[in-house]
Write a protein that holds these residues in place. Structure first.
Motif, PDB file in Angstrom:
ATOM      1  N   ALA A   1     -56.179  -0.191 -76.089  1.00 37.55           N
ATOM      2  CA  ALA A   1     -56.170   0.805 -77.176  1.00 37.55           C
ATOM      3  C   ALA A   1     -54.757   1.005 -77.708  1.00 37.55           C
TER       4      ALA A   1
ATOM      5  N   THR B   1     -52.783   7.499 -79.160  1.00 37.05           N
ATOM      6  CA  THR B   1     -54.198   7.282 -79.466  1.00 37.05           C
ATOM      7  C   THR B   1     -55.073   7.689 -78.283  1.00 37.05           C
TER       8      THR B   1
ATOM      9  N   SER C   1     -58.353   6.446 -78.429  1.00 32.13           N
ATOM     10  CA  SER C   1     -59.515   5.614 -78.755  1.00 32.13           C
ATOM     11  C   SER C   1     -60.101   4.897 -77.541  1.00 32.13           C
TER      12      SER C   1
ATOM     13  N   GLN D   1     -57.199  14.251 -83.945  1.00 33.23           N
ATOM     14  CA  GLN D   1     -57.313  12.898 -84.492  1.00 33.23           C
ATOM     15  C   GLN D   1     -56.436  12.731 -85.730  1.00 33.23           C
TER      16      GLN D   1
ATOM     17  N   GLU E   1     -58.505  -2.334 -83.515  1.00 30.56           N
ATOM     18  CA  GLU E   1     -58.136  -0.980 -83.930  1.00 30.56           C
ATOM     19  C   GLU E   1     -57.066  -0.363 -83.035  1.00 30.56           C
TER      20      GLU E   1
END
Length: 286
Positions: free
Chosen positions: A12, A41, A43, A89, A130
């Motif tokens: 991530a 992050t 994620s 976020q 991503e």
């Protein structure tokens, strides 16, 4: 071998293992708990938490926020952060935009030094589309090209604070990171303070809500472990630690292997108690 590891990275951000692979490795090594603390992050947390449930390893949701103080990187870890909140976020997206700009500036600086490297080559080292791209990905490209022979050499010669290609555009302060983590229910802990040569920062952050410092880290000397253990006691901070595991690149582990740091189990219990106290206080204020 430790039974917990409170500092690990995944695909991530700039780790080479997926969250599931980190959890599997923790299980294989006999660890009871690990924190997933990717750069700017969250994620990878859902995958990591699910893997933990399936494999019987406790996974602590976390993050490592990149900040700037006096021209150098300072990282603040956030444990048990309420990662699903939309406001968080949005804030993290801003931080990642700064990180992307920095990557471009550093690649441009490497080009100025006569090194043929492109952002496309750097991004190709990120296995999760991503995910975040960072300096370890650049280091991997430099190793592939034979410019350097190790991650350590890449950071010493080019990418670290004293490196020829080091660039650090404006970003949030450590104080801002502590406040951000607290705002979203997390426990802020200063990562690897021995790397900053800025011990006054610890007391300054403790005054505004810092809850812990990372005492046990592979880049800390024995004397630094002793010093930060004393500071933690004096300032009533939780003494945490972790391997800062990023997986393997070209056969080399960076920073150190998962579970390699002797982190006391009590560190995790103290984090849990602090989280419970914060949640109870938040309910009273509603």
């Amino acid at each position: 071998m430790a039974v917990i590891d409170l500092h690990t990275h995944t695909t991530a951000s700039d780790g080479t293992n997926t969250p599931t692979e980190n959890v599997r490795l923790a299980k294989k090594k006999g660890l009871q708990a690990i924190a997933i603390t990717d750069h700017d992050t969250v994620s990878g947390l859902e995958e990591g938490l699910e893997a933990g449930r399936q494999l019987g390893v406790e996974v602590i949701p976390g993050i490592e926020i990149s900040t700037l103080r006096h021209g150098q990187d300072v990282h603040v870890l956030g444990y048990y952060i309420e990662y699903q909140q939309q406001g968080l976020q949005q804030e993290l997206k801003k931080l990642r935009n700064v990180r992307a700009k920095r990557n471009e500036l550093m690649v441009a600086r490497l080009n100025e030094l006569g090194i043929d490297i492109t952002m496309e080559e750097v991004k190709a080292k990120q296995t999760q589309p991503e995910g975040n791209v960072g300096r370890p990905h650049m280091a991997e490209v430099l190793m592939d090209k034979g410019i350097v022979h190790s991650m350590e050499e890449a950071f010493e010669q080019y990418l670290g604070r004293e490196g020829k290609a080091y660039v650090n555009p404006p970003r949030i302060s450590p104080e801002d990171a502590v406040r951000l983590i607290l705002r979203y229910g997390g426990i802020p802990v200063l990562a690897h303070p021995g790397l900053y040569d800025d011990d006054p920062l610890i007391e300054e952050l403790a005054a505004i809500g810092l809850k812990g410092i990372e005492v046990f880290h592979p880049d800390h000397t024995d004397s630094e472990v002793d010093k930060y253990s004393r500071m933690a006691k004096e300032l009533h901070l939780i003494a945490t630690g972790g391997s800062d595991y990023h997986g393997e690149r070209n056969g080399q582990v960076f920073h150190s292997d998962l579970g390699s740091q002797p982190v006391p189990r009590e560190a995790l219990e103290h984090l849990k108690q602090m989280k419970q106290a914060q949640d109870e206080q938040a309910k009273k204020e509603l």
